[in-house]
Design a protein around this motif. Structure first.
Motif, PDB file in Angstrom:
ATOM      1  N   MET A 121       2.640  23.571 -27.728  1.00  0.00           N
ATOM      2  CA  MET A 121       2.888  23.345 -26.309  1.00  0.00           C
ATOM      3  C   MET A 121       1.748  23.913 -25.476  1.00  0.00           C
ATOM      4  O   MET A 121       1.222  24.990 -25.772  1.00  0.00           O
ATOM      5  N   ARG A 122       1.363  23.153 -24.466  1.00  0.00           N
ATOM      6  CA  ARG A 122       0.383  23.617 -23.491  1.00  0.00           C
ATOM      7  C   ARG A 122       1.018  23.547 -22.109  1.00  0.00           C
ATOM      8  O   ARG A 122       1.714  22.586 -21.787  1.00  0.00           O
ATOM      9  N   TYR A 123       0.776  24.574 -21.280  1.00  0.00           N
ATOM     10  CA  TYR A 123       1.371  24.547 -19.948  1.00  0.00           C
ATOM     11  C   TYR A 123       0.440  25.169 -18.930  1.00  0.00           C
ATOM     12  O   TYR A 123      -0.462  25.936 -19.252  1.00  0.00           O
ATOM     13  N   CYS A 124       0.689  24.807 -17.665  1.00  0.00           N
ATOM     14  CA  CYS A 124      -0.036  25.367 -16.529  1.00  0.00           C
ATOM     15  C   CYS A 124       0.971  25.845 -15.491  1.00  0.00           C
ATOM     16  O   CYS A 124       2.177  25.635 -15.628  1.00  0.00           O
ATOM     17  N   LYS A 125       0.461  26.474 -14.464  1.00  0.00           N
ATOM     18  CA  LYS A 125       1.277  26.886 -13.324  1.00  0.00           C
ATOM     19  C   LYS A 125       0.524  26.465 -12.073  1.00  0.00           C
ATOM     20  O   LYS A 125      -0.691  26.673 -11.971  1.00  0.00           O
ATOM     21  N   PHE A 126       1.233  25.863 -11.134  1.00  0.00           N
ATOM     22  CA  PHE A 126       0.560  25.421  -9.912  1.00  0.00           C
ATOM     23  C   PHE A 126       1.468  25.618  -8.707  1.00  0.00           C
ATOM     24  O   PHE A 126       2.675  25.846  -8.826  1.00  0.00           O
ATOM     25  N   LEU A 127       0.855  25.534  -7.541  1.00  0.00           N
ATOM     26  CA  LEU A 127       1.583  25.702  -6.287  1.00  0.00           C
ATOM     27  C   LEU A 127       1.853  24.336  -5.689  1.00  0.00           C
ATOM     28  O   LEU A 127       0.924  23.582  -5.384  1.00  0.00           O
ATOM     29  N   SER A 128       3.139  24.024  -5.530  1.00  0.00           N
ATOM     30  CA  SER A 128       3.560  22.756  -4.943  1.00  0.00           C
ATOM     31  C   SER A 128       3.977  22.980  -3.495  1.00  0.00           C
ATOM     32  O   SER A 128       4.764  23.889  -3.212  1.00  0.00           O
ATOM     33  N   PRO A 129       3.483  22.167  -2.538  1.00  0.00           N
ATOM     34  CA  PRO A 129       3.911  22.324  -1.145  1.00  0.00           C
ATOM     35  C   PRO A 129       5.424  22.196  -0.968  1.00  0.00           C
ATOM     36  O   PRO A 129       6.005  22.842  -0.097  1.00  0.00           O
ATOM     37  N   ALA A 130       6.056  21.385  -1.820  1.00  0.00           N
ATOM     38  CA  ALA A 130       7.484  21.141  -1.677  1.00  0.00           C
ATOM     39  C   ALA A 130       8.345  22.121  -2.465  1.00  0.00           C
ATOM     40  O   ALA A 130       9.476  22.440  -2.059  1.00  0.00           O
ATOM     41  N   ALA A 166       4.391  23.534 -15.665  1.00  0.00           N
ATOM     42  CA  ALA A 166       4.417  22.160 -16.147  1.00  0.00           C
ATOM     43  C   ALA A 166       3.760  22.057 -17.514  1.00  0.00           C
ATOM     44  O   ALA A 166       2.785  22.759 -17.817  1.00  0.00           O
ATOM     45  N   ILE A 167       4.316  21.180 -18.330  1.00  0.00           N
ATOM     46  CA  ILE A 167       3.726  20.855 -19.624  1.00  0.00           C
ATOM     47  C   ILE A 167       2.415  20.110 -19.393  1.00  0.00           C
ATOM     48  O   ILE A 167       2.318  19.241 -18.511  1.00  0.00           O
ATOM     49  N   GLU A 194      -8.932  14.319 -20.433  1.00  0.00           N
ATOM     50  CA  GLU A 194      -8.673  15.133 -19.239  1.00  0.00           C
ATOM     51  C   GLU A 194      -7.288  15.753 -19.347  1.00  0.00           C
ATOM     52  O   GLU A 194      -6.352  15.140 -19.856  1.00  0.00           O
ATOM     53  N   LEU A 195      -7.154  16.997 -18.858  1.00  0.00           N
ATOM     54  CA  LEU A 195      -5.868  17.683 -18.895  1.00  0.00           C
ATOM     55  C   LEU A 195      -4.999  17.255 -17.715  1.00  0.00           C
ATOM     56  O   LEU A 195      -5.445  17.270 -16.565  1.00  0.00           O
ATOM     57  N   TRP A 196      -3.746  16.878 -18.025  1.00  0.00           N
ATOM     58  CA  TRP A 196      -2.780  16.444 -17.011  1.00  0.00           C
ATOM     59  C   TRP A 196      -1.516  17.300 -17.102  1.00  0.00           C
ATOM     60  O   TRP A 196      -1.077  17.658 -18.202  1.00  0.00           O
ATOM     61  N   ALA A 197      -0.934  17.611 -15.955  1.00  0.00           N
ATOM     62  CA  ALA A 197       0.420  18.143 -15.894  1.00  0.00           C
ATOM     63  C   ALA A 197       1.374  16.959 -15.894  1.00  0.00           C
ATOM     64  O   ALA A 197       1.318  16.115 -14.996  1.00  0.00           O
ATOM     65  N   VAL A 198       2.238  16.889 -16.920  1.00  0.00           N
ATOM     66  CA  VAL A 198       3.000  15.648 -17.107  1.00  0.00           C
ATOM     67  C   VAL A 198       4.488  15.780 -16.767  1.00  0.00           C
ATOM     68  O   VAL A 198       5.135  14.789 -16.436  1.00  0.00           O
ATOM     69  N   GLU A 242       5.521  13.851 -10.369  1.00  0.00           N
ATOM     70  CA  GLU A 242       4.672  12.759 -10.842  1.00  0.00           C
ATOM     71  C   GLU A 242       3.514  13.364 -11.625  1.00  0.00           C
ATOM     72  O   GLU A 242       2.869  14.312 -11.157  1.00  0.00           O
ATOM     73  N   PRO A 243       3.238  12.862 -12.839  1.00  0.00           N
ATOM     74  CA  PRO A 243       2.104  13.384 -13.600  1.00  0.00           C
ATOM     75  C   PRO A 243       0.809  13.309 -12.799  1.00  0.00           C
ATOM     76  O   PRO A 243       0.540  12.310 -12.119  1.00  0.00           O
ATOM     77  N   ARG A 244       0.014  14.391 -12.886  1.00  0.00           N
ATOM     78  CA  ARG A 244      -1.247  14.449 -12.143  1.00  0.00           C
ATOM     79  C   ARG A 244      -2.282  15.214 -12.949  1.00  0.00           C
ATOM     80  O   ARG A 244      -1.954  16.148 -13.694  1.00  0.00           O
TER      81      ARG A 244
END
Length: 267
Positions: free
Chosen positions: A1-10, A16-17, A24-28, A49-51
């Motif tokens: 498993m690979r994951y990241c952490k991000f700041l969402s305005p909402a 996210a995985i 390219e690395l995507w948060a899915v 939405e994946p980005r």
């Protein structure tokens, strides 16, 4: 498993995985926050939405109670600074307040006349552990690995005689962009670390050259202290460390973990 952490305005802080798409690395999709960060992060019940990671406001993907670093763990790095190779792992702490996200600005303190980069592989602890035995399987205690820049005010490190201030300034521990258990440097599959300063390669080393391998480090550390979930252990830097100037851009790349990129600016 690979994951990241991000700041969402909402939704605030979101884990996210991560998957690779066309190189390219995507948060899915969202995932539950690790136990040490559940109070602050959003649940998985959100619209998503994946980005690509490059389109996200990434945060440091760890929330450690402590950052326990290993000094002089590559022979060539010890030699380039005129130091002897340690007989046992050389441990020091960076405060969690030094954490910085991928893409964040590393602030160069006015107190220092020389600030250096140090690219490193970081171990992320997954389970509480203490006094790990010589034959104990260590894999259940390792959540994964990430990239760390052990930024150092080299002149203060030398003048102080100990390393807390020189390595502990705010923003002196960039981490990320992801955590992954899909690499296995502790199990005989070494990874290569490459550091570029303004696009030019400065460091290139392999975890096969660690003086004290990952398994040894974990056993050694846990004879002295308890490691908690989320704790971060940067494992040392290869040769090629050096000073930076305001405006310099640093990129640290490790196979399977992407690129940790930050810029240096005055405080």
């Amino acid at each position: 498993m690979r994951y990241c952490k991000f700041l969402s305005p909402a939704h605030g802080r979101v884990y996210a995985i991560v998957e690779e798409r066309d190189g390219e690395l995507w948060a899915v999709r969202p995932m539950p926050a690790p136990e040490e960060d559940r109070a602050a992060a959003s649940s998985t019940q959100i619209e998503f939405e994946p980005r690509p990671l490059k389109e996200l406001h990434l945060l440091a993907p760890v929330n450690p109670s402590k950052i326990l670093c290993i000094g002089r763990n590559y022979r060539d790095h010890a030699a380039e600074l005129g130091n002897e190779v340690p007989k046992e792992p050389l441990l020091f702490l960076k405060p969690p307040s030094s954490l910085l996200a991928p893409g964040g600005v590393i602030r160069m303190p006015a107190l220092s006349k020389r600030v250096d980069y140090e690219g490193e592989l970081g171990i992320v602890i997954g389970r509480r552990c203490r006094n790990l035995g010589p034959d104990e399987d260590l894999r259940p205690y390792v959540r994964g690995y990430t990239i760390v820049n052990d930024v150092t005010a080299r002149d203060l490190q030398k003048s102080d005689g100990q390393w807390t201030r020189g390595k502990g300034f705010d923003t002196f521990c960039p981490v990320g962009p992801i955590v992954s258990d899909e690499i296995d440097p502790a199990g005989g599959s070494p990874v290569t670390l490459t550091t570029r300063l303004n696009g030019a390669i400065q460091q290139q080393g392999s975890t096969s050259d660690l003086i004290f391998p990952i398994a040894h480090l974990l056993r050694y550390i846990t004879t002295a202290m308890t490691l908690e979930p989320g704790d971060l252990i940067p494992t040392g830097t290869p040769a090629g460390v050096g000073p930076v100037n305001p405006g310099d851009r640093i990129q640290i790349q490790i196979d399977g973990l992407g690129v940790l990129e930050n810029i240096f600016q005055p405080s």
